[in-house]
Enzyme design. Structure first.
Site, PDB file in Angstrom:
ATOM      1  N   GLU A  99       0.660  -1.121  -0.088  1.00 20.26           N
ATOM      2  CA  GLU A  99      -0.047  -0.071  -0.018  1.00 20.26           C
ATOM      3  C   GLU A  99       0.940   1.192   0.034  1.00 20.26           C
ATOM      4  O   GLU A  99       1.844   1.195   0.529  1.00 20.26           O
ATOM      5  CB  GLU A  99      -0.933   0.189   1.164  1.00 20.26           C
ATOM      6  N   CYS A 146       6.792  -6.596   7.413  1.00 25.51           N
ATOM      7  CA  CYS A 146       7.816  -6.058   8.079  1.00 25.51           C
ATOM      8  C   CYS A 146       8.190  -6.941   9.253  1.00 25.51           C
ATOM      9  O   CYS A 146       7.469  -7.787   9.800  1.00 25.51           O
ATOM     10  CB  CYS A 146       7.560  -4.891   8.930  1.00 25.51           C
ATOM     11  N   GLY A 191       7.198  -1.729   6.088  1.00 25.67           N
ATOM     12  CA  GLY A 191       8.539  -2.255   6.057  1.00 25.67           C
ATOM     13  C   GLY A 191       9.323  -1.024   6.642  1.00 25.67           C
ATOM     14  O   GLY A 191       8.923  -0.158   7.055  1.00 25.67           O
ATOM     15  N   SER A 223      12.266   6.736   7.744  1.00 24.78           N
ATOM     16  CA  SER A 223      12.041   6.751   9.009  1.00 24.78           C
ATOM     17  C   SER A 223      12.639   5.120   9.483  1.00 24.78           C
ATOM     18  O   SER A 223      12.346   4.282   8.715  1.00 24.78           O
ATOM     19  CB  SER A 223      10.401   6.820   9.328  1.00 24.78           C
ATOM     20  N   LEU A 247      10.729   5.929  18.097  1.00 20.24           N
ATOM     21  CA  LEU A 247      11.308   5.931  19.549  1.00 20.24           C
ATOM     22  C   LEU A 247      10.298   5.011  20.347  1.00 20.24           C
ATOM     23  O   LEU A 247      10.700   4.154  20.667  1.00 20.24           O
ATOM     24  CB  LEU A 247      11.477   7.200  20.198  1.00 20.24           C
ATOM     25  N   CYS A 376      -1.450   6.404  10.824  1.00 19.47           N
ATOM     26  CA  CYS A 376      -0.432   5.852  11.434  1.00 19.47           C
ATOM     27  C   CYS A 376      -0.302   4.689  11.940  1.00 19.47           C
ATOM     28  O   CYS A 376      -1.521   4.333  12.745  1.00 19.47           O
ATOM     29  CB  CYS A 376       0.427   6.850  12.212  1.00 19.47           C
TER      30      CYS A 376
END
Length: 487
Positions: A99, A146, A191, A223, A247, A376
């Site tokens: 996507e 991922c 990923g 990122s 983080l 997100c």
């Protein structure tokens, strides 16, 4: 830790630089013909090899037998109700699916303003005075699935299925440009980009090439969860792009709970690497207002990492660093954990502590595209339900796809035919206004997918700076006229 299945592409993407140049070299075709193909295809809309003039016969034979102008296709498009985002489901030649998300800023930017700021833009007659330049950012995927296993991320539930080639990454940009012109790129989709370093770096090189896509390096951001050797390699190979760090916790113990694969590299070593990366960018920056920052992404999860105690720990960790903390309230998503979004009050307290007690530039993200599962943490392909069913409640831009390859990485990183070119002709210095759209990729700002953000407290500096510049220009003009009159 799972390893991606090695794929043999047939045909290969013609946009894959290494593959095409290698094939041409084997038959004695000059590299200039490859660059001509890319230029005409991307800048003059050539859709067939027949549209490329003066191709040597041997080059045409290689192209017909080994390469295709496009090896992937868009199988579905989903648009958010407010028009802010478009999600593209892309099928690769081997049937696997990824996507990509187009985020639009400008038209819907005002919606993200705090209510008290919106009121300031309304005159006595009730008219709103606000202008914002329309722009589009593409969130690209670098892998199918991922390996990182972030517990809040839907993409992580897929596991790592495959690495994308550089050509397949670039084809996402071609597909998106057919929807509308893309201004910025963020590697924040499915990923971990630094887990697929070679292909990602090759794609970045093509994106900034003025003979291909012609984007400025400052309009591209990557990122990562914190793959230390690759961050150092990125400083060498692509020193002008933006860097974002997922983080999510201020201590190693808590971070490992949220990101189970974050074991090999302590937080301190990760921040040393990001500090070095951004220090390299800021080495020649003299104005404080134009200093660049690492975007630190922090998904805020109720009763996990949203307490005042954790906020103080995070503030102490980031204080004095060139960072922009992006606080992202958790998006409910299809993960096997009983996670919940924080309350508005908990979020406010958390942000106030980090921002006001420790002076950390802090942004509270307001998501785009939640209604089409493109926010997100919400990008996922449900392979169990059949091809093309886009996952569920979560997944999305980088924080979602960012897993952690830290314990798979060796020292150093591949260097691919030299670093990404710097000093693009498209480079532009951004102001530090009160409203920060971190999706714009301008100098001093770091893009992030599906985002509208609000940063409080810098507008006065910009206004004063503008007034000072205007005053200097006026004095210079008057002085010049005076000198001419006396001559």
């Amino acid at each position: 830790m799972p390893v991606a299945t090695k794929r043999t592409l047939s045909p290969k993407p013609v946009l894959d630089e290494d593959a095409l140049l290698s094939a041409f070299s084997e038959v004695g075709v000059k590299p200039s013909h490859a660059h001509k193909i890319w230029r005409l295809m991307l800048q003059q809309n050539a859709t067939s090899y027949d549209d490329i003039p003066e191709l040597p016969k041997t080059a045409r034979q290689v192209l017909d037998s080994e390469f295709a102008i496009m090896t992937s296709k868009v199988v579905s498009r989903t648009d958010a109700a407010d028009g802010s985002t478009t999600k593209l489901l892309v099928e690769l030649q081997d049937g696997q699916r990824i996507e990509s998300v187009i985020m639009r800023y400008g038209d819907v930017l005002l919606d993200s303003f705090p209510d008290d700021e919106k009121k300031k833009l309304v005159d006595e007659e009730g008219n709103t005075s606000f202008k914002s330049k329309k722009r589009a950012t593409l969130c690209v995927s670098s892998q199918v699935g991922c390996a990182m296993g972030c517990t809040f991320c839907a993409t992580g539930t897929m596991g790592l299925l495959a690495n994308l080639s550089a050509g397949e990454i670039l084809e996402q940009l071609v597909h998106a440009n057919r929807v509308e012109k893309i201004r910025n790129i963020v590697f924040m989709g499915m990923g971990e980009p630094l887990d697929n370093y070679t292909a990602v770096l090759a794609a970045i090189r093509a994106m900034v090439d003025t003979g291909r896509f012609g984007l400025s390096p400052s309009r591209i951001s990557v990122s990562t969860v914190g793959v230390v050797p690759r961050i150092h390699a990125l400083k060498r190979d692509a020193p002008e792009i933006g860097l974002a760090l997922s983080l999510h916790a201020p201590t190693q113990e808590l971070r490992t709970q949220i990101v189970p694969t974050a074991k090999a590299w302590p937080i301190e070593r990760i921040l040393e690497a990001t500090d070095a990366f951004i220090a390299n960018q800021n080495r020649t920056v003299k104005s404080y207002n134009r200093r660049k920052h690492v975007l630190v992404e922090y998904v805020l999860i109720a009763d996990i990492n949203d307490s005042p105690e954790v906020a103080h720990q995070l503030g102490r960790l980031l204080k004095g660093r060139d960072v922009l903390l992006n606080v992202i309230p958790y998006n409910p998503t299809a993960v096997p954990h009983d996670y919940h979004p924080p309350t508005a009050e908990a979020t406010r307290v958390f942000v106030d502590i980090v921002r006001n007690t420790y002076g950390v530039h802090t942004l509270l993200r307001q998501e785009l595209g939640q209604d089409i599962s493109s926010a997100c943490g919400q990008l996922v392909i449900d392979s169990n339900a059949g091809k093309g069913k886009c996952g569920g409640d979560g997944g999305g831009t980088k924080d979602a796809g960012v897993g952690d390859l830290e314990d798979l990485m060796g020292a150093g990183g591949e260097k691919i035919r030299g670093p990404v070119p710097t000093g693009s002709r498209n480079r532009k210095v951004a102001g530090n206004g009160k409203v920060h759209d971190l999706g714009n990729g301008e100098v001093g700002q770091k893009p992030e997918a599906a985002t509208r953000r609000w940063d409080v407290g810098t507008a006065d500096l910009v206004v004063k700076g503008s007034i000072l510049a205007l005053a200097i220009a006026l004095v210079a003009r008057v002085g010049w006229k005076f000198i001419k009159s006396r001559a």
